[in-house]
Design a protein around this motif. Structure first.
Motif, mmCIF file in Angstrom:
data_model
loop_
_atom_site.group_PDB
_atom_site.id
_atom_site.type_symbol
_atom_site.label_atom_id
_atom_site.label_comp_id
_atom_site.label_asym_id
_atom_site.label_seq_id
_atom_site.Cartn_x
_atom_site.Cartn_y
_atom_site.Cartn_z
ATOM 1 N N GLY A 32 0.837 -1.193 0.000
ATOM 2 C CA GLY A 32 0.000 0.000 0.000
ATOM 3 C C GLY A 32 0.867 1.237 0.000
ATOM 4 O O GLY A 32 2.085 1.155 0.155
ATOM 5 N N GLU A 33 0.203 2.398 -0.146
ATOM 6 C CA GLU A 33 0.940 3.661 -0.243
ATOM 7 C C GLU A 33 1.544 4.058 1.104
ATOM 8 O O GLU A 33 1.253 3.424 2.134
ATOM 9 N N PHE A 34 2.359 5.102 1.113
ATOM 10 C CA PHE A 34 2.993 5.606 2.337
ATOM 11 C C PHE A 34 1.924 5.931 3.381
ATOM 12 O O PHE A 34 0.857 6.450 3.034
ATOM 13 N N GLY A 35 2.218 5.613 4.618
ATOM 14 C CA GLY A 35 1.297 5.933 5.700
ATOM 15 C C GLY A 35 0.092 5.005 5.806
ATOM 16 O O GLY A 35 -0.809 5.250 6.616
ATOM 17 N N SER A 36 0.071 3.940 5.011
ATOM 18 C CA SER A 36 -1.115 3.070 5.030
ATOM 19 C C SER A 36 -1.097 2.088 6.210
ATOM 20 O O SER A 36 -2.087 1.394 6.443
ATOM 21 N N GLY A 37 0.014 2.012 6.931
ATOM 22 C CA GLY A 37 0.039 1.218 8.163
ATOM 23 C C GLY A 37 0.898 -0.033 8.124
ATOM 24 O O GLY A 37 0.882 -0.833 9.064
ATOM 25 N N LYS A 38 1.666 -0.183 7.061
ATOM 26 C CA LYS A 38 2.493 -1.384 6.903
ATOM 27 C C LYS A 38 3.474 -1.548 8.066
ATOM 28 O O LYS A 38 3.571 -2.618 8.675
ATOM 29 N N GLU A 74 10.334 2.684 20.763
ATOM 30 C CA GLU A 74 9.270 3.351 21.535
ATOM 31 C C GLU A 74 7.889 2.803 21.182
ATOM 32 O O GLU A 74 7.007 2.710 22.041
ATOM 33 N N ARG A 75 7.727 2.479 19.893
ATOM 34 C CA ARG A 75 6.421 1.922 19.479
ATOM 35 C C ARG A 75 6.221 0.527 20.070
ATOM 36 O O ARG A 75 5.118 0.167 20.487
ATOM 37 N N ILE A 76 7.295 -0.257 20.101
ATOM 38 C CA ILE A 76 7.221 -1.596 20.699
ATOM 39 C C ILE A 76 6.838 -1.478 22.169
ATOM 40 O O ILE A 76 5.972 -2.203 22.676
ATOM 41 N N ALA A 230 -7.818 0.310 12.944
ATOM 42 C CA ALA A 230 -7.329 1.624 13.355
ATOM 43 C C ALA A 230 -5.896 1.526 13.854
ATOM 44 O O ALA A 230 -5.490 0.506 14.413
ATOM 45 N N ILE A 231 -5.128 2.580 13.606
ATOM 46 C CA ILE A 231 -3.791 2.691 14.197
ATOM 47 C C ILE A 231 -3.915 3.653 15.377
ATOM 48 O O ILE A 231 -4.221 4.828 15.192
ATOM 49 N N THR A 232 -3.726 3.119 16.582
ATOM 50 C CA THR A 232 -3.880 3.955 17.776
ATOM 51 C C THR A 232 -2.528 4.099 18.474
ATOM 52 O O THR A 232 -1.547 3.447 18.113
ATOM 53 N N GLU A 233 -2.518 4.943 19.492
ATOM 54 C CA GLU A 233 -1.323 5.171 20.311
ATOM 55 C C GLU A 233 -0.770 3.842 20.860
ATOM 56 O O GLU A 233 0.437 3.662 20.938
ATOM 57 N N VAL A 234 -1.671 2.919 21.221
ATOM 58 C CA VAL A 234 -1.229 1.635 21.787
ATOM 59 C C VAL A 234 -1.161 0.524 20.742
ATOM 60 O O VAL A 234 -0.914 -0.631 21.077
HETATM 61 P P1 ATP Z 1 5.627 3.854 4.312
HETATM 62 O O1 ATP Z 1 5.237 3.269 2.979
HETATM 63 O O2 ATP Z 1 5.979 5.287 4.215
HETATM 64 O O3 ATP Z 1 6.655 3.049 5.024
HETATM 65 P P2 ATP Z 1 3.673 2.680 6.089
HETATM 66 O O4 ATP Z 1 2.604 2.000 5.335
HETATM 67 O O5 ATP Z 1 4.742 1.863 6.694
HETATM 68 O O6 ATP Z 1 4.286 3.857 5.197
HETATM 69 P P3 ATP Z 1 3.154 3.404 8.788
HETATM 70 O O7 ATP Z 1 4.453 4.012 9.144
HETATM 71 O O8 ATP Z 1 2.884 2.047 9.264
HETATM 72 O O9 ATP Z 1 2.931 3.511 7.213
HETATM 73 O O10 ATP Z 1 1.947 4.293 9.280
HETATM 74 C C1 ATP Z 1 2.154 5.621 9.623
HETATM 75 C C2 ATP Z 1 0.907 6.080 10.347
HETATM 76 O O11 ATP Z 1 0.789 5.392 11.595
HETATM 77 C C3 ATP Z 1 0.987 7.535 10.708
HETATM 78 O O12 ATP Z 1 0.493 8.327 9.665
HETATM 79 C C4 ATP Z 1 0.103 7.592 11.912
HETATM 80 O O13 ATP Z 1 -1.218 7.792 11.459
HETATM 81 C C5 ATP Z 1 0.194 6.226 12.528
HETATM 82 N N1 ATP Z 1 1.016 6.258 13.751
HETATM 83 C C6 ATP Z 1 2.345 6.161 13.842
HETATM 84 N N2 ATP Z 1 2.760 6.282 15.110
HETATM 85 C C7 ATP Z 1 1.652 6.440 15.847
HETATM 86 C C8 ATP Z 1 1.402 6.645 17.227
HETATM 87 N N3 ATP Z 1 2.391 6.700 18.115
HETATM 88 N N4 ATP Z 1 0.127 6.781 17.619
HETATM 89 C C9 ATP Z 1 -0.877 6.738 16.742
HETATM 90 N N5 ATP Z 1 -0.702 6.564 15.421
HETATM 91 C C10 ATP Z 1 0.539 6.421 14.979
#
Ligand code: ATP
Ligand code: MG
Length: 238
Positions: A32-38, A74-76, A230-234
């Motif tokens: 998926g595209e950048f920021g999609s949550g991978k 920190e995310r872990i 959803a991508i949340t803080e936890v």
């Molecule tokens: P890329 O292709 O650029 O590597 P990706 O698909 O890996 O992008 P991620 O890095 O997994 O994308 O997702 C980034 C998103 O995760 C951010 O835009 C944000 O919405 C969310 N995110 C990251 N850290 C947090 C956090 N600490 N709390 C909540 N949401 C977070």
């Protein structure tokens, strides 16, 4: 289809889409595209593999191969706390490697044949699997040799998955502007690296706010439907 042990993603919706979670003996590709949550999903799975069976884990450790430098301890920590796990213990159980180029990436995977059984690894993450290969073999003119190397790498990973009963999770960034990369199946939208390799391909899309949409691409044994998570803080949640 035999039922294999699975790792929960943290989202019931996404788990259901995947038939329970990310499965051992299989390569699962999130594209998926950048920021999609991978990357966030990769972090979450590296934590969740450590959970006991009854909580959706394998009680095993993780290897995290980071090719883009986007791994964050920190995310872990936050994700471990979110599950009531000891953050220090959780971090100790993740073997982190920063792969600096594609040859290094492949050499690291080769060495896992020793590490996986020794350390009881249940999950191998490669985030991203394509980055170095694209940077080193750019454009259409290098497509053939890039695909050849990438296929060799995927074959390596498939062997690990089958030999050691581990789940392999790879990521692949695809462009939001498919026209620019037309003709290259690994960068085009909807494109994925597992074209001819067995495995599960999951397309991720951004939705409103912290919502993301997952869709399984050509898996006959899984439903052609979508899941919202959803991508949340936890971490990853419904
Ligand atoms: P890329 O292709 O650029 O590597 P990706 O698909 O890996 O992008 P991620 O890095 O997994 O994308 O997702 C980034 C998103 O995760 C951010 O835009 C944000 O919405 C969310 N995110 C990251 N850290 C947090 C956090 N600490 N709390 C909540 N949401 C977070
Ligand atoms: Mg990423």
């Amino acid at each position: 289809r035999m039922s294999l042990p699975k790792i929960t993603t943290g989202s019931k919706n996404l788990d259901n889409l995947l038939g329970g979670g990310v499965e051992v003996k299989t390569i699962t590709e999130f594209f998926g595209e950048f920021g999609s949550g991978k990357t966030q999903l990769c972090h979450q799975l590296a934590v969740n593999v450590q959970l006991p069976l009854e909580k959706g884990g394998l009680s095993r450790k993780a290897v995290y191969i980071d090719t883009e430098g986007t791994f964050r301890w920190e995310r872990i920590e936050a994700m471990a706390r979110g599950l009531g796990l000891d953050p220090d213990k959780t971090m100790e159980n993740i073997f982190y490697v920063r792969a600096v180029n594609s040859d290094h990436q492949m050499a690291v995977v080769e060495e896992l044949k020793e590490l996986i059984p020794k350390e009881d690894i249940g999950l191998v993450v490669v985030d991203s699997v394509t980055g170095h290969f694209r940077a080193e073999y750019p454009g259409r003119e290098n497509l053939a040799v890039r695909q050849q190397k990438l296929n060799r790498h995927l074959h390596q990973l498939m062997s690990l998955a089958e030999l050691f009963d581990v789940a392999v999770v790879v990521t692949n960034q695809v462009m939001a502007r498919p026209d620019v990369f037309y003709g290259d199946p690994t960068t085009a939208i909807g494109g994925h690296v597992l074209y001819h390799a067995p495995g599960v391909r999951v397309q991720l899309k951004k939705s409103r706010g912290n919502r993301r949409i997952a869709r399984i691409v050509d898996a006959p044994h899984l439903p052609e439907s979508e899941a919202v998570f959803a991508i949340t803080e936890v971490g990853i949640r419904d």
